[in-house]
Design an enzyme around this catalytic site. Structure first.
Site, short mmCIF file in Angstrom:
data_model
loop_
_atom_site.label_atom_id
_atom_site.label_comp_id
_atom_site.label_asym_id
_atom_site.label_seq_id
_atom_site.Cartn_x
_atom_site.Cartn_y
_atom_site.Cartn_z
N LYS A 68 8.80 -13.59 34.51
CA LYS A 68 7.48 -13.47 35.14
C LYS A 68 6.74 -14.81 35.30
CE LYS A 68 6.43 -8.72 33.82
NZ LYS A 68 5.48 -7.80 33.20
N ASP A 117 0.16 -5.90 36.98
CA ASP A 117 0.13 -5.36 35.61
C ASP A 117 -1.30 -5.14 35.11
OD1 ASP A 117 2.85 -5.13 35.03
OD2 ASP A 117 3.00 -7.21 34.34
#
Ligand code: NAP
Length: 284
Positions: free
Chosen positions: A70, A106
């Site tokens: 990420k 997220d």
């Protein structure tokens, strides 16, 4: 049916065999009659660069990015959305005619599910955050931008907690908690969030704080969604606290990614249903 017109999306991560994302997205594409397919790619860190180039070369519409890529993926992209830049991590890439744009769904996915399930008033929350890793960063940054009163961080590695605190300081009142004050930081919070992996399958008997610290004035939120009810959440429920499981965050980050790739409203309820069903049947 997959044809020569099918648009491909997928997941870049390592490992990926446990991921619920292919099931969740392919079910949603079928429901919406969209000619898309989602596959999981197990990509080792040394192959990430090639995998990102392949998004362009093979004309994928986009991908999700998960552990451990990420942060590493950021310099490989053409553009980063401002929220993803502030978080410092990307979990969704959209391919706009060869230009790769990075997003982070997220934190928004988390906040959306917290509001849906608890109706919490964010500006009243005194947050105690357990953990300071990638997920903590996305959640804390988004909560800070939504105006929570303060964030106190408890983490095993002091250095990582300090790094997260420095990152959040321009946005919110933030403090790294000393070990002897862990208990009071939990007891005086209104929202306790576990962002560590303590309690995740197969270590389902573990919990990040003792049960006797929990009380009915707390909202206890766990980012873990396997099991659906962690030991922390079960103890919180017994103590009379309101609980919030990580499945809503997982589904909502997927809903937001689906909408970025397809421009179509995602069938959120169905996505939630298939993920919960799969987890209840013992899918990991
Ligand atoms: P990460 O970057 O590796 O961070 C892990 C965090 O957990 C760190 O703060 C680490 O502390 C702490 N930790 C791990 N094992 C520990 C132990 N035995 N004792 C004390 N602390 C421990 O991982 P992440 O990406 O943030 O993910 C963390 C959790 O969030 C995972 O359970 C993951 O499944 C969940 N998650 C859920 C979603 C969702 O959609 N619901 C999305 C992302 C992540 P140190 O800093 O000291 O190492």
């Amino acid at each position: 049916m997959i044809t020569s017109k099918t648009k491909l999306v997928g997941l870049l991560g390592h490992p990926v065999h446990h991921s619920q994302s292919p099931l969740m997205h392919n079910t949603a594409f079928a429901e919406k009659k969209l000619d898309f397919a989602y596959v999981a790619f197990d990509v080792l860190p040394e192959h990430l660069d090639d995998a990102v180039s392949a998004i362009r070369a093979l004309g994928l519409r986009g991908v999700n990015v998960t552990i451990p890529h990420k942060v590493a993926v950021l310099p490989m992209l053409d553009e980063i959305d401002p929220l993803a830049k502030r978080i410092g991590a990307v979990n969704t890439i959209v391919n706009e005619d060869g230009r790769l744009i990075g997003y982070n769904t997220d934190g928004l996915g988390y906040v959306r599910s917290l509001l849906e399930e608890t109706r919490a008033n964010l500006t009243e929350q005194r947050v105690t955050l357990l953990g300071a890793g990638g997920a903590a960063r996305a959640v804390a940054c988004t909560l800070a931008e939504r105006g929570v009163r303060e964030i106190r961080i408890i983490n095993r590695s002091r250095e990582r907690a300090e790094q997260l605190a420095a990152h959040l300081r321009p946005l919110v009142k933030v403090q790294v908690v000393e070990q002897e004050e862990y208990r009071s930081a939990v007891e005086s919070a209104t929202l306790l969030i576990n962002t560590t992996s303590i309690g995740m399958y197969p270590h389902t008997n573990e919990m990040p704080v003792p049960a006797e610290w929990l009380h009915s004035g707390l909202i206890v939120s766990d980012l873990i969604y396997n099991p659906l009810e962690t030991k922390l959440l079960a103890e919180a429920r017994r103590a009379g606290a309101m609980t919030h499981s990580g499945v809503g965050m997982f589904v909502n980050q997927g809903v937001l990614a689906f909408e970025l790739w397809t421009g179509t409203e995602a069938p959120g309820e169905l996505m939630r249903h298939v993920v919960i069903q799969q987890l209840q049947q013992g899918g990991t």
